[in-house]
Enzyme design. Structure first.
Site, mmCIF file in Angstrom:
data_model
loop_
_atom_site.group_PDB
_atom_site.id
_atom_site.type_symbol
_atom_site.label_atom_id
_atom_site.label_comp_id
_atom_site.label_asym_id
_atom_site.label_seq_id
_atom_site.Cartn_x
_atom_site.Cartn_y
_atom_site.Cartn_z
ATOM 1 N N ASP A 1 -2.777 6.468 -1.651
ATOM 2 C CA ASP A 1 -1.715 5.689 -2.283
ATOM 3 C C ASP A 1 -1.389 6.362 -3.483
ATOM 4 O O ASP A 1 -0.667 5.792 -4.652
ATOM 5 C CB ASP A 1 -1.832 4.461 -2.264
ATOM 6 C CG ASP A 1 -0.440 3.522 -2.663
ATOM 7 O OD1 ASP A 1 0.665 4.163 -2.294
ATOM 8 O OD2 ASP A 1 -0.306 2.690 -3.474
ATOM 9 N N ASP B 1 1.016 6.088 5.330
ATOM 10 C CA ASP B 1 1.464 6.883 3.987
ATOM 11 C C ASP B 1 0.752 8.034 4.079
ATOM 12 O O ASP B 1 1.206 9.098 3.294
ATOM 13 C CB ASP B 1 1.216 6.079 2.651
ATOM 14 C CG ASP B 1 2.079 4.942 2.689
ATOM 15 O OD1 ASP B 1 2.947 4.543 3.393
ATOM 16 O OD2 ASP B 1 2.070 4.164 1.610
ATOM 17 N N ASP C 1 2.828 -6.831 -2.060
ATOM 18 C CA ASP C 1 2.990 -5.291 -2.240
ATOM 19 C C ASP C 1 2.313 -4.739 -3.354
ATOM 20 O O ASP C 1 1.957 -3.628 -3.496
ATOM 21 C CB ASP C 1 4.449 -4.944 -2.293
ATOM 22 C CG ASP C 1 5.197 -4.948 -0.731
ATOM 23 O OD1 ASP C 1 4.484 -4.610 0.311
ATOM 24 O OD2 ASP C 1 6.240 -5.214 -0.756
#
Length: 329
Positions: A118, A156, A303
């Site tokens: 991330d 991701d 989130d």
């Protein structure tokens, strides 16, 4: 078995925040290849000790019966488990696959522990190095055994290479680790693997994903995943996925519909208000290349620390309630 799942629930990272923030028209009939290795005949396992299920019990004791009834829209549906990367994933996986196997169902998991995860944002972390990741994914795969399972691999990870968020010096190693992970997971005879490919709003030109996905092992996987933890609509994501499938020679895909019922909120991806649950998990998609709509992000998992939310992956009951209240399904 539900007690066993509950025991291990505290060891599981549920629905970590992923997904940075239209696809062009494409002839869906042009997708090559017949359905193969897709989960068309699968039914997915519902965790009886999910945070939503436990919240219902709490609210019923407190007299919040209407809210508890609304939350059943989440608790009664199958959602993915996200075994925590910083600990041994095997206990969570073994408990879930055993419970699912007793019901003749398929457990859904997310493998999310890639190094430099991330890009240091809300869900920063991951394995400390390549060897640690190989060890973790090995334990993950071994715990699956021969059980029927579906694994979404590293949300991701590929898209962050394409958008440049992951520095160039890490990209070769990442592609190697992902391709190795696909091969290792596919050694388990009952496991379907979908390598994540971001979402239509993020990498708008899907052709930019093709070569990175190939280098990361998508050709050995069952397919790719889209819209994990994001809010793009079914129509937009399906069209994008069909185009990417065609560019990958007919590779199949799955879509996260856990929170896309009201579509995206422009300019916001982290705990945006006013969102709703999307299409319930199903393999009845009406599109040959689209194997399943799944709830990959666990509805109600934060989130990150935005819009008043707790840390990424933490259960946020009021947000879950809003999703359920706004559901059109």
């Amino acid at each position: 078995m539900s007690r066993l799942i509950r025991t291990f629930a505290a060891l599981t990272v549920l629905g970590l925040a992923v997904g940075c923030s239209s696809a062009s028209d494409v002839d869906e009939a042009s997708v090559a290849g017949a359905r193969s290795k897709g989960p068309a005949d699968m039914t997915f396992w519902v965790d009886p000790a999910s945070p939503a299920a436990e919240q219902i019990q709490m609210w019923e004791r407190e007299g919040r019966t209407q809210d508890a009834a609304l939350l059943k829209r989440i608790a009664d549906e199958p959602t993915a488990l996200w075994p925590a990367g910083e600990i041994d994933p095997a206990p969570v996986i073994r408990a879930a696959t055993a419970a699912a196997g007793q019901e003749g169902r398929t457990a859904v998991f997310v493998a999310y522990d890639i190094p430099h995860r991330d890009c240091g944002q809300h869900s920063a972390g991951g394995a400390v190095d390549a060897d640690a990741y190989r060890a973790w994914i090995g334990k993950f795969a071994e715990a699956l055994g021969n059980s029927e399972a579906l694994v979404v691999l590293e949300p991701d990870a590929v898209a962050h290479m394409v958008d440049g968020c992951t520095p160039g010096e890490y990209q070769g190693e990442r592609e190697q680790l992902l391709s190795e992970a696909v091969v290792r997971l596919k050694q388990q005879s009952g496991t379907k693997v979908y390598l994540d490919a971001g979402n239509p709003s993020w990498i708008q030109d899907s052709s930019k994903l093709v070569e990175p996905l190939k280098r990361a092992g998508v050709e050995e996987a069952d397919g790719f995943s889209l819209n994990v933890s994001n809010f793009q609509t079914d129509a937009v994501t399906k069209k994008y996925g069909v185009q990417l499938s065609r560019d990958l020679g007919g590779k199949h895909f799955v879509v996260d519909t856990s929170r896309n019922g009201n579509g995206p909120l422009p300019g916001a991806w982290c705990n945006p208000p006013g969102r709703g649950l999307g299409t319930r998990p199903t393999t009845d998609t009406g599109e040959q290349a689209l194997d399943a709509y799944l709830w990959i992000k666990r509805p109600g998992a934060s989130d990150g620390t935005c819009e008043g939310g707790p840390d990424a992956g933490q259960w946020w009951p009021e947000y879950a309630l809003e999703l359920a209240r706004n559901s059109k399904a």
